[in-house]
Design an enzyme around this catalytic site. Sequence first.
Site, PDB file in Angstrom:
ATOM      1  N   GLY A 245       6.726  -4.128  15.505  1.00  0.00           N
ATOM      2  CA  GLY A 245       7.340  -5.241  14.790  1.00  0.00           C
ATOM      3  C   GLY A 245       8.313  -4.760  13.734  1.00  0.00           C
ATOM      4  CB  SER A 246       9.405  -6.442  10.623  1.00  0.00           C
ATOM      5  OG  SER A 246       9.738  -7.657  11.258  1.00  0.00           O
ATOM      6  CB  VAL A 247       7.037  -1.167  10.235  1.00  0.00           C
ATOM      7  CG1 VAL A 247       6.141  -1.832   9.209  1.00  0.00           C
ATOM      8  CG2 VAL A 247       6.367  -1.124  11.593  1.00  0.00           C
ATOM      9  CG  HIS A 248      11.558  -0.446  15.511  1.00  0.00           C
ATOM     10  ND1 HIS A 248      12.850  -0.922  15.676  1.00  0.00           N
ATOM     11  CD2 HIS A 248      11.452   0.625  16.344  1.00  0.00           C
ATOM     12  CE1 HIS A 248      13.490  -0.177  16.555  1.00  0.00           C
ATOM     13  NE2 HIS A 248      12.673   0.773  16.977  1.00  0.00           N
ATOM     14  CE  LYS A 249      12.989  -7.245  11.642  1.00  0.00           C
ATOM     15  NZ  LYS A 249      12.750  -8.501  10.895  1.00  0.00           N
TER      16      LYS A 249
END
Length: 557
Positions: free
Chosen positions: A275-279
């Site tokens: 999820g958003s930690v990949h951003k």
Amino acid sequence: MLAVFAVIGIRLVVLQAVDTPAYAGGGVGNRLSRVELPAPRGSIEDRNGAPLARSVEARYVFVDPTLVKDRTETAKLLSPLLGIPVSELAEKMKRQGGLQFRYLARGVDIAQAKQIEALELAGIGTHRDERREVPGGDLAANLVGFTSPDMDGLEGLEARYDDVLRGQDGRWVYEAGAGDLDAPIPGGYSQTTAPRPGSSLVLTTDRDLQFQVQQILSRQMAQTRGAIGAAVVLDVKTGEVLAQASNPTYNAASPDQSRPTDREDAATSFVVDPGSVHKAITYGAALQEGVITPDSAWPVANTITRGGVTFRDTHPAEGKKLSVAGMLAYSSNVGTIEIGDRLGPDRLIDYQKRFGLGQPTGEGMPGEASGRLLPADQWSGSSYGSVPIGHSVDATPLQMAAAYATIANDGTYVQPHLIKEVVGADGKRTPAAAPVTRSVLSPSNAAALRTLLEAVTTVDGATGLAAAVPGYRIAGKTGTGLRYVNGKQQPGEVGSFIGMAPAEAPRYVVAVFVWNPEGGGGAVVAPAFREMMGFTLRHYRVPPSRGKSPNFEVFPR
């Protein structure tokens, strides 16, 4: 008659002078007894020498079935001392051909062994042995693993480094009498091959920090049911794993009382859609490739459609101009997807690999998962929306922690590792192989990304306010992902927070992941991060940040 006596005399001379060595050797062979001398197994220690698993002196109890007079009565006398059923002991005492040795119990306390010796039971004996002791019980149990009673490593580091830890058994071969004279014959044949002790492993983990991280993770997850959690603390400069916790966990001293799933190391085996930690990876690649700058801003709609799938923002910008700091602070899917469009699949996948995704880290744990990256030729229309925001991507908590450590370490990836050194039985210390390193971002772009990530814990209404640590500047990112098992999406969600501190000169990265099948994992991870990072900074006496985080302009005019 003289001829007969002459033949007999000559034969006696031959037997006593010429054939004596052969007959004597045959007699010795029949009188030899053999006793195994177990080699002590090496210990597993934390970075400061505190034992996590070690061998202690014990005794093994054995039987020579050929000498047991009444196996049922003997078993009844031994059963209460060994805690083994009478029927099981009696079965082991059965005669099988000429077998003269069989273990009845391993790792018996010395005091119990002395009680057994005092019984003077025919065919029953004791000898020096070892028992694996785990002083901390569940402390780092998912890392350390456990052994069999025969000191064979079965799980965890005990299994992965079994060839290093195990020693080479010795043997005592001696000439003994028969029957009531079953004891070493004074002056008889005796040969001892000394055992060679195993080497010890010194880990990079810190016992005190490991304990606190486990306690915090357990306490925060107590409000969930059926959840799985992982937490990792990394030294950003060296790549050393200072703590690595899993929940649920188990007592490594009694592994048979646990479920196999309780014994898994979640940080390396738990594969999730991050999820958003990949951003942070997407933004780092965009900065490095010149696709964006720290001051970039553009109008951001509330939704965006790719391949027939609509992606929404939880903090809608309503079409207003939004800065990249604001996009990270509010975890904008729309803004991130637009950055992904500018990068393109090939460049994004290249940076995913540079940050360490798609392959095991080689940290040292057995069975580490590799995760999975979606090749560009397999992207569907919706992949252009899902991949930049951390979906259609599989990664482990450790892989994601290492990616953030790269940002913290001025853009240089350092392979996370658990083994600090190996200590031989002679005390010689052999450092572990140097970790793999590679440049991913320039120091200036890494510093710019760290500053942007501070918006997540400081901007009003940002997603990571609960992760802020008083007195320190924190750069990090929240995430809400999914879990898949055999390609099937599981219920609930995976909440995560990964951050570094002090943001102006990071020393440590802490990553927390929690899958809650009932949802709400995100409510657990930020408070857990705050406690873990706060303790880590105090534990290593890191001075508070002198300056404050920048004032970010989220909606520039």
